[in-house]
Design a protein around this motif. Sequence first.
Motif, PDB file in Angstrom:
ATOM      1  N   THR A 183      -8.438   0.491   7.334  1.00  0.00           N
ATOM      2  CA  THR A 183      -7.653   1.443   6.551  1.00  0.00           C
ATOM      3  C   THR A 183      -6.166   1.286   6.807  1.00  0.00           C
ATOM      4  O   THR A 183      -5.756   0.749   7.831  1.00  0.00           O
ATOM      5  N   THR A 184      -5.382   1.793   5.876  1.00  0.00           N
ATOM      6  CA  THR A 184      -3.927   1.783   6.016  1.00  0.00           C
ATOM      7  C   THR A 184      -3.516   3.052   6.757  1.00  0.00           C
ATOM      8  O   THR A 184      -3.879   4.154   6.350  1.00  0.00           O
ATOM      9  N   GLY A 189       0.415   2.277  -3.529  1.00  0.00           N
ATOM     10  CA  GLY A 189      -0.236   1.297  -4.399  1.00  0.00           C
ATOM     11  C   GLY A 189       0.597   0.982  -5.631  1.00  0.00           C
ATOM     12  O   GLY A 189       0.057   0.760  -6.712  1.00  0.00           O
ATOM     13  N   ASP A 231       1.523  -3.170   4.043  1.00  0.00           N
ATOM     14  CA  ASP A 231       0.435  -3.732   3.255  1.00  0.00           C
ATOM     15  C   ASP A 231      -0.839  -2.930   3.459  1.00  0.00           C
ATOM     16  O   ASP A 231      -0.963  -2.186   4.437  1.00  0.00           O
ATOM     17  N   SER A 232      -1.761  -3.142   2.573  1.00  0.00           N
ATOM     18  CA  SER A 232      -3.065  -2.506   2.679  1.00  0.00           C
ATOM     19  C   SER A 232      -3.740  -2.935   3.986  1.00  0.00           C
ATOM     20  O   SER A 232      -3.734  -4.112   4.341  1.00  0.00           O
ATOM     21  N   GLN A 271      -6.304   6.559   0.284  1.00  0.00           N
ATOM     22  CA  GLN A 271      -5.633   5.254   0.354  1.00  0.00           C
ATOM     23  C   GLN A 271      -4.863   5.101   1.660  1.00  0.00           C
ATOM     24  O   GLN A 271      -4.701   4.001   2.158  1.00  0.00           O
ATOM     25  N   ALA A 328       0.846  -1.193   0.000  1.00  0.00           N
ATOM     26  CA  ALA A 328       0.000   0.000   0.000  1.00  0.00           C
ATOM     27  C   ALA A 328       0.882   1.244   0.000  1.00  0.00           C
ATOM     28  O   ALA A 328       0.585   2.236  -0.653  1.00  0.00           O
TER      29      ALA A 328
END
Length: 373
Positions: free
Chosen positions: A185-186, A63, A27-28, A153, A3
């Motif tokens: 969420t990240t 991403g 990671d996400s 994001q 992410a």
Amino acid sequence: MSALEIDNVCKDFGTTRVLEEVSLAIDSGEFLILVGPSGCGKSTLMNAIAGLEPVTSGRILVGGEDITWRTPAERDIAMVFQSYALYPSMSVRGNIAFGLEMRKVPKAEREAAVERVADLLQISHLLERKPAQLSGGQRQRVAMGRALAREPQIYLFDEPLSNLDAKLRVEMRTEIKKLHQRLGTTIVYVTHDQIEAMTLADSIAVMREGRILQLGTPDEVYNNPVDKYVAGFMGSPSMNFIDATLQGQAGDYRLHVITDGEEELVLPWPAERETPALAEHVGGTLTLGVRPEHFAEEDARLGDRAEGTLLSARVSVVEPTGADILLQLPLGDGEVTARVGPDCRVRPGERLDLRVDMRRGVLFAADSDTRLA
Ligand SMILES: Nc1ncnc2c1ncn2[C@@H]1O[C@H](COP(=O)(O)OP(=O)(O)O)[C@@H](O)[C@H]1O
Ligand SMILES: [Mg+2]
């Protein structure tokens, strides 16, 4: 694909290097905590991710896309700062919707977003108030709501709770954890509070002087620190560091600790915790690290089944915290802190028998502070 990926980022302010080859990937949905002493570069790294400070070299990817040279507005990232400024003349509703309005989000969508975050943060009843009519904790929620109204994001939080009083901090910490569990969420979150770090993080990056010393799960950085600095930084009260001389050989290593300049205590080092590095240090001085909770009051009922090495010391200070009791006692050339159960009845000046669980101890080279075992 990560992410967020920080790839070898350096940052100079003039001739001063503030970030030194920082690399990490998350990671996400991951909750990453950055910890480290004041001035180690945490905010600079956050500002670089947000696009508020250009990096000197290296890349930032979100991403999988290189966003290193995009403006903050072109990045799909929301940030909450330590000192959050709400617009005093706007209602809570207006404050939360403001960022969306700037991004030309249609009115119906804005209103739906405000309702959603107000519900999530339990501030629906405050929407028509002005910031001056809110408590510190409520204002903090509004600031968080402003970030959460968007669905970027990545969220960046830079010490968002450090201006709140202790009780509120703990409440908000739980709220943030719940939010993360619910929204998945990240998040990259800066704190200098290591309890916040341990309780919130999926992974923790411990920073010092612009570098990441260790990146791992809370369990890894707490129980398996890479060096003496990380060991001492994580945990409260801090890990005890005791000078010891290593004697013996593989299969039978012992640590000799001199107390009060005369009494010698011999602590056998567990065979399962031996490393090849120890052989080079026989006869030399090492630093033994023992966390306060790895001391325990001797329990006669356990008899031979009791784990650890027995020692006896005259307790100098007794500090009950409610849930447990912290004791100060001389060991080695200084004092150590031991955390014992709330029923311990020892008084200052009395001797107490304690066991130290050497299986949880760690050894560092005395000169370089690197981990040996
Ligand atoms: N705009 C700036 N200009 C010059 N030096 C800065 C600037 N911002 C931060 N620094 C310096 O960079 C170092 C790291 O600061 P910062 O990232 O704010 O640390 P932290 O957030 O970990 O406390 C500090 O030595 C600080 O004085
Ligand atoms: Mg900072």
